[in-house]
Design a protein around this motif. Structure first.
Motif, mmCIF file in Angstrom:
data_model
loop_
_atom_site.group_PDB
_atom_site.id
_atom_site.type_symbol
_atom_site.label_atom_id
_atom_site.label_comp_id
_atom_site.label_asym_id
_atom_site.label_seq_id
_atom_site.Cartn_x
_atom_site.Cartn_y
_atom_site.Cartn_z
ATOM 1 N N CYS A 2 -19.369 -37.095 -30.435
ATOM 2 C CA CYS A 2 -18.579 -35.868 -30.346
ATOM 3 C C CYS A 2 -19.225 -34.726 -31.122
ATOM 4 O O CYS A 2 -19.019 -33.572 -30.801
ATOM 5 N N ASN A 59 -18.300 -42.734 -31.468
ATOM 6 C CA ASN A 59 -17.497 -41.570 -31.113
ATOM 7 C C ASN A 59 -17.768 -40.404 -32.047
ATOM 8 O O ASN A 59 -17.783 -39.248 -31.634
ATOM 9 N N VAL A 118 -17.388 -34.640 -23.720
ATOM 10 C CA VAL A 118 -16.561 -35.157 -24.818
ATOM 11 C C VAL A 118 -16.360 -34.075 -25.870
ATOM 12 O O VAL A 118 -16.894 -32.987 -25.743
ATOM 13 N N HIS A 162 -11.554 -36.635 -24.449
ATOM 14 C CA HIS A 162 -12.035 -37.509 -25.518
ATOM 15 C C HIS A 162 -11.927 -36.752 -26.848
ATOM 16 O O HIS A 162 -12.620 -35.773 -27.068
ATOM 17 N N LEU A 177 -14.549 -39.324 -17.787
ATOM 18 C CA LEU A 177 -14.701 -38.219 -18.736
ATOM 19 C C LEU A 177 -15.585 -37.105 -18.168
ATOM 20 O O LEU A 177 -16.130 -36.300 -18.911
#
Ligand code: NFS
Ligand code: SF4
Length: 649
Positions: free
Chosen positions: A321, A317, A425, A533, A506
């Motif tokens: 991101c 993540n 995201v 997200h 998403l």
């Protein structure tokens, strides 16, 4: 053996589990079938904190009739035992997040002092925004040429150093209050002060849990929960929030970007490296190393066409991101990534790393590389390359090179599932501000406005792990889809975010498929996915800040507990999840867990968490296994809050 189709809703997972079984490789899914959990532990009423036990206090089969007379040898009630066990989970979870945060703060300070070439200040704006929270001035007054006073910006590295020193000081602080408590809405901060639960220092509150839960200390579950509250606030608003902020300053605050997810991101003819774990300090450097031309050339010299760097669990993540790098999968897919036969190295740091990856790797060619002195795996087949932030890039290059050297050792053709999904995201709370605001300065007002006019019914924070005791990703997706259908916008982090990504939730296009008409309209107008997200699990602190921004934007009450919002962890498993759950609850959020909570053997303690806390904090725990009921309970709470605000359903 596990039935692959009954183990997951994710096609790539089902395919790889079937392959593992064909290859005679045992995974967590198989063990979940052959090994059942202990029913006393499940109820939270097994005490093993002294050697007169373990004392086991299961609920009687026919329930409790009359007075509950169960006692441990020392006289500990089921309430005391379950509360102590619960508190120790909070302590471990808060320690994990906060130790991560401490590591980040240390590197940040080194970077601020220019003690490393490899890390620096990327997001100056964010540094300037948080400096006042640490009471660090961003300007100085100097004398002008004519004796007048001029306000001047301070050197950014001087500000960073002072912020770094003060941030790091939050761990060892002995009294007073942690700085970030004041970031909460005023009403919340004042409530915490009144209840005397503002953390004095991050470490202190964790240590005090360990002391209080030692044999024969705190034997009143109300008082134990109070200490859980201090430690949990010290996590969410302390250690985790500092981790998020300083990571953003060093590596960049996430803004919406595209990415891809699932095992299909691996490539047959590339060197595949998976970074698995939690701390971006390491993965950020591996990102840099894997893109260096000499590394790519080296990979080519070994017959590969290039290097794929993919993430797993929260490390994924973090790099997704910030850099849009692909995610291979969530927690329950870690063994299965290796089963593809395509992973040349799995690089791990801390947290959520299953010991069994070493056994699975033995059956294929994958090298498991441990990198953190806190986290080694006892096995003849793992390699330890310690990562030292003073020498970060060099260490990262060594790791990437080890992976490349392993590429020629693949056992023939790998089997990579084709499944992968595109996603958008990177919704930091700053980015939400900007996107939903749609104006130059941005604000949360448009979001509030849509909640007030009823297009959006409320906000759901759905987060947390996978759990091998429940079908992989299934509860996550049912809860999220049910919320969307009822016009509840979803904020997500951790392994839930990945479950949503794999299922296509998403992408902005999913709004018209899954959302009620109001939410669909908002998402389509703004061009955002209905599930936002926000990052890794330490980034749940972003959800706290987003909730605070919503309160501050006005029209929805004075405190987080007034908002039409609810939290959820449908497939939780880690102790970190318990700490997160508790800081959400005491920040005013109704928080529902799936799977089970080890409190059911202690009815009065359970009632305290599930009911009485609402009267104290405005938020409370709940546990609902059925994902549909789970979502409905969240929606009921949202409607209750809407009614209290005088809004229509
Ligand atoms: Ni969170 Fe992230 Fe996933 Fe659970 Fe583990 S990766 S920190 S603990 S399993 S969500
Ligand atoms: Fe048993 Fe009490 Fe010791 Fe726990 S502390 S193991 S309940 S004697």
């Amino acid at each position: 053996k596990a039935d692959p189709k009954a183990s997951s809703v994710d096609i790539a997972t089902i395919q790889m589990l079937a392959k593992a079984q064909r290859d005679n490789v045992e995974t967590i899914f198989d063990r979940a079938v052959s090994m059942k959990p202990c029913n006393i532990g499940e109820q939270g009423t097994c005490c093993k904190i002294c050697s007169q036990g373990p004392c086991r206090l299961p609920l009687p089969k026919k329930g409790i009739e009359g007075k509950d007379t169960r006692k441990g040898l020392c006289g500990a009630t089921p309430e005391t035992i379950a509360a102590r066990n619960f508190a120790r989970m909070v302590a471990a979870g808060a320690a994990a997040h906060s130790d991560h945060g401490r590591g980040v703060a240390e590197v940040f300070l080194t970077a601020a002092r220019k003690g490393t070439h490899d890390y620096g200040i990327k997001d100056e704006q964010k540094l300037l925004e948080i400096a006042p929270d640490f009471e660090v001035p961003t300007t100085v007054i100097v004398d002008g040429p004519n004796g007048e006073k001029i306000e001047q910006m301070r050197d950014i590295y001087d500000i960073a150093e002072e912020v770094g020193v003060k941030a790091l000081g939050q761990w060892g602080q002995q009294d007073g209050e942690i700085y970030n408590a004041k970031r909460a809405p005023k009403a919340r901060y004042e409530l915490w002060r009144k209840l005397d639960v503002v953390p004095r220092g991050i470490d202190r509150e964790i240590v005090e849990i360990m002391h209080r839960t030692h044999m024969g200390v705190d034997q009143d579950y109300h008082n134990i929960v109070k200490q859980c509250t201090r430690a949990a606030i010290g996590d969410g608003w302390g250690g985790s929030m500092i981790a998020t902020d300083l990571q953003d300053i060093m590596f960049g605050t996430p803004y919406p970007t595209q990415g891809e997810i699932n095992l299909g991101v691996l490539k047959q003819d590339h060197v595949n490296i998976i970074v698995h774990g939690h701390e971006p300090l390491l993965s950020e450097m591996i990102v840099v190393a894997s893109q260096l031309p000499d590394m790519v050339d080296y990979a080519k010299s070994k017959g590969a066409h290039g290097i794929v760097l993919a993430g797993m669990c929260c490390t994924a993540n973090e790099i997704l991101c910030r850099h849009g790098l692909p995610i291979a999968g969530n927690y329950l897919q870690q063994e299965l990534a290796i089963v593809t036969g395509a992973v040349d190295a799995m690089v791990v740091d801390v947290q959520c790393i299953m010991e069994n990856i070493a056994n699975v790797a033995d059956c294929y060619h994958t090298k498991i590389i441990t990198t953190n002195p806190r986290a080694m795996i006892e096995s003849g087949h793992t390699t330890h390359i310690e990562f030292d932030e003073h020498n970060a890039l060099e260490d990262a290059k060594k790791i990437v090179k080890t992976a490349i050297d392993n590429f020629p050792n693949r056992h023939g053709e790998a089997m990579i599932p084709s499944a992968k999904e595109k996603m958008v995201v990177g919704f930091s709370y700053e980015a939400i501000n900007y996107h939903l605001g749609g104006t130059f300065r941005g604000s949360y007002w448009p979001l509030n406005d849509n909640i007030i006019n009823g297009r959006i019914r409320g906000i759901g924070g759905v987060v947390g792990c996978n759990n091998a005791r429940s079908m992989h990703d299934s509860a996550h997706l049912t809860v999220v889809k049910e919320l969307l259908k009822n016009d509840v916008i979803v904020l997500t982090t951790g392994c839930n975010a990945m479950a949503c990504g794999k299922a296509g939730l998403l992408s902005p296009e999913s709004a018209k498929v899954f959302c009620g008409p109001g939410l669909a309209e908002v998402c389509e107008t703004v061009g955002i996915p209905p599930v936002l997200h926000m990052g890794s699990c330490v980034d749940n602190s972003r959800i706290l800040m987003a909730a605070t921004q919503v309160v501050k934007a006005g029209g929805l009450g004075k405190d987080i507990s007034d908002l039409p919002a609810a939290g959820s962890a449908p497939e939780w498993m880690s102790e970190k999840a318990i700490s997160i759950g508790h800081y959400f609850v005491v920040s005013g959020v109704y928080t529902v867990f799936g799977v089970g909570l080890p409190v059911t053997g202690a009815p009065r303690f359970q009632k305290h968490l599930f009911e009485e806390l609402e009267g104290i904090y405005g938020g409370m725990w709940d546990m609902i296994v059925d994902p549909y009921e789970h979502a409905q309970a969240m929606i009921r709470h949202i409607d209750k809050k809407r009614a209290a605000l005088g809004l229509d359903k």
